[in-house]
Design a protein around this motif. Sequence first.
Motif, mmCIF file in Angstrom:
data_model
loop_
_atom_site.group_PDB
_atom_site.id
_atom_site.type_symbol
_atom_site.label_atom_id
_atom_site.label_comp_id
_atom_site.label_asym_id
_atom_site.label_seq_id
_atom_site.Cartn_x
_atom_site.Cartn_y
_atom_site.Cartn_z
ATOM 1 N N VAL A 172 0.889 -1.184 -0.032
ATOM 2 C CA VAL A 172 -0.177 0.033 0.127
ATOM 3 C C VAL A 172 0.908 1.236 0.135
ATOM 4 N N LYS A 173 0.876 2.158 -1.064
ATOM 5 C CA LYS A 173 1.527 3.300 -0.963
ATOM 6 C C LYS A 173 0.985 4.561 -1.225
ATOM 7 N N ALA A 174 1.505 5.492 -0.734
ATOM 8 C CA ALA A 174 0.900 6.823 -0.826
ATOM 9 C C ALA A 174 1.245 7.410 -2.061
ATOM 10 N N GLY A 206 3.774 6.481 4.640
ATOM 11 C CA GLY A 206 2.502 6.086 3.942
ATOM 12 C C GLY A 206 2.713 4.945 3.179
ATOM 13 N N MET A 207 3.447 3.963 3.492
ATOM 14 C CA MET A 207 3.709 2.679 2.893
ATOM 15 C C MET A 207 3.429 1.496 3.741
ATOM 16 N N ALA A 257 -5.683 2.174 6.046
ATOM 17 C CA ALA A 257 -6.176 3.009 6.829
ATOM 18 C C ALA A 257 -4.872 3.796 7.386
ATOM 19 N N GLY A 258 -3.790 3.040 8.023
ATOM 20 C CA GLY A 258 -2.579 3.638 8.676
ATOM 21 C C GLY A 258 -1.907 4.248 7.420
ATOM 22 N N ALA A 259 -1.759 3.730 6.297
ATOM 23 C CA ALA A 259 -1.108 4.287 5.132
ATOM 24 C C ALA A 259 -1.878 5.801 4.723
ATOM 25 N N ARG A 260 -2.946 5.700 4.884
ATOM 26 C CA ARG A 260 -3.897 7.105 4.466
ATOM 27 C C ARG A 260 -3.430 7.812 5.607
ATOM 28 N N ARG A 261 -3.472 7.819 6.763
ATOM 29 C CA ARG A 261 -3.236 8.727 7.910
ATOM 30 C C ARG A 261 -1.766 9.347 7.814
ATOM 31 N N GLU A 262 -0.929 8.416 7.628
ATOM 32 C CA GLU A 262 0.554 8.829 7.572
ATOM 33 C C GLU A 262 0.852 9.474 6.347
ATOM 34 N N ALA A 263 -0.118 9.204 5.284
ATOM 35 C CA ALA A 263 0.588 10.240 4.014
ATOM 36 C C ALA A 263 -0.109 11.457 4.090
ATOM 37 N N VAL A 267 -3.833 6.772 -1.603
ATOM 38 C CA VAL A 267 -2.918 5.457 -1.870
ATOM 39 C C VAL A 267 -3.040 4.457 -2.687
ATOM 40 N N PHE A 268 -2.337 3.993 -3.385
ATOM 41 C CA PHE A 268 -2.912 2.698 -4.284
ATOM 42 C C PHE A 268 -1.984 1.573 -3.997
ATOM 43 N N LEU A 269 -2.329 0.486 -4.515
ATOM 44 C CA LEU A 269 -1.702 -0.907 -4.256
ATOM 45 C C LEU A 269 -0.738 -1.319 -5.326
#
Length: 666
Positions: free
Chosen positions: A156-158, A166-167, A181-187, A196-198
């Motif tokens: 999962v990448k910002a 965000g990764m 959810a975590g990657a979105r918050r961090e990004a 984010v995208f996969l």
Amino acid sequence: MSTLLVANRGEIARRVIRTARAIGIRTVAVYSEPDARSPHVLDADAAVGIGGTTSAQSYLDGEKILDAARRSGADALHPGYGFLSENAGFAEACAHAGVLFVGPGPESMRDMGLKDRAKEIARKAGVPVLPDARLDGDDQQEWLAEAEGVGFPLLVKAVAGGGGKGMRLVRTADGLVDAVAGARREAGSSFGNPTVFLERYLDAARHVEIQVFGDTHGNAIHLGERECSVQRRHQKVLEEAPSPVVSPHLRERMGTTSVSLVRELGYLGAGTVEYLLDDRSGEFYFLEMNTRLQVEHPVTEEVTGVDLVALQLRVAQGEAIGIEQADVVPRGHAIEVRLYAEDPARDYLPTPGTLHRYAHQPRPGLRYEDGVAASGEVSAFYDPMLAKIIARGDTRAEAAGQLAAALDAVQVHGITTNREFLAALLRDRDFLAGETRTDFLDLHPQLLDPSPATPPVVHLAAAIAVSVARRRADDLVGGHAPPGFRPLIADLLTTAEWAPVGGEPVLVGYRLGSGHGDTDMVLVTDGVRHEFTLLRLGPDAVRVRHEGVDVPCTVAAHPDGSVWVNDPRAQSGWHPRPRLPEAGAGSAAATGPVSAMPGTVVAVQVAVGERVAAGQTLVVVEAMKMEHPAVAAVDGVVDEIHVEVGRFVQAGTLLVAIAPVEGTLS
């Protein structure tokens, strides 16, 4: 360009300021509240405070940055890396304000600044890419369907930013929702964009990138590759140029592909095209293009002889690159490591705090890019990198050896760092053989907590002996009486508790002779008796002879009571404990998780009365631009929640109180 504002902090701000000054350009620094006394502020010809503590309140606030440019008379701006360096809207705002932005045009930044969009352009240009899927909505079933299409394992990448923020790596569908959810918050926190995208993840590939440059005259070149495969949390730890596995033919293929992308974009300035390389098949896959200077740019400078910042400044003013592709030939080998305030043995937990000493020994072939100076504070609000250290040698092995020795000599007092981990990495047999794929650290966990080069008991003896010598020198009345001395019982030992920094206290018994200079010492720990001869004992240093080996130790005491010991191969920190407990000591332990470090609460994932299981995430704290989950140690029921989202907490703060489940042992 007469006055350059550097819209960044730390080592990259200092790096840009140094080159700008060398070519006669006046420099302006900006600083947040925690950075008011930072080295980059003192390096510049002028500095402007922009307030705030977090990145969003300071270095990510474009209006504040442009106001600082207006107030200081800056006619140009260098964004460094991170923060606003790849923000097309900010680059446009600079143009509207009449400030020259040192970087590519806004359109190139938009095309390449969002990773999913960049991959689509690369795909159209015939550059090989990995399967991916963008997640725009909140439908978790849709996320799962897209993930199945991409295939596991995946990342999962910002879409914005970089640096591993965000990764998240996801190996099965069970972990997808929390990872997104975590990657979105961090990004959102790091880059102001939570999208984010996969992307399919390759377990055993190499991370190889090509440094490129374009100018306004239609010229485009590459300056060879850097290998950045040794990573933790998808963030680079060590970089080198050239790669140990890229042949001249493969370098030409990757370089030509990268330059074609630069020409397609009409790209201006410095950029980096990143790839995953399967060195077994020779196939490479486009990851992203960074439209800025990279953290690891010094290794390219060391092997090509090109000052990339100076070239950025010239190209930004309309000059031609002035270098032909045929002139770019790597000479020798360069390796860079990132010295972080973190504890690799504790899952790279950041370790902000007071920096009492930061010192290194300049040597030929070594380059230090420092972002800190002592005494000062390593803030919890920003990335934990303290410095970059770069070594150049005629061969890869020579560069690695020089760099490991340089790390041995670095003195960092007050906080835990990854110094020993980096030195062990550089001496590892598989690293020296060039077996550096992105799973390298997963396959070499022993490097995260290497055995000390010097037995800890030697450093403990040095810390105690020099501390006693100091007290004796200050005590004009009884300073010559040996500690533990009794007129009737000559063999009694003085007892005390000494705790290694980051470790549990040790009960120590010791007896030290009364001589000034050479003397003997007995030290007992865990029932084991150790004998030493202390040579040239003084208030700052001692040479410790233990089991026939002499170890010269310098010993420094700092205002917080800590004592730090360095020898030519190792460093350790110690806290002598008071003999009487402080008032209030021994109270009942907290009944729930505490914050491991200062930070901001970004998520509370439980409610009062909820039943929780051991290992379940209760609260997430963000510190140094990374998220750190606080988990339940035991099964129980949430009794109290002591924090809320947005609150800043100090290390040791009780976050959630857990009551035992009825019917279980408390």
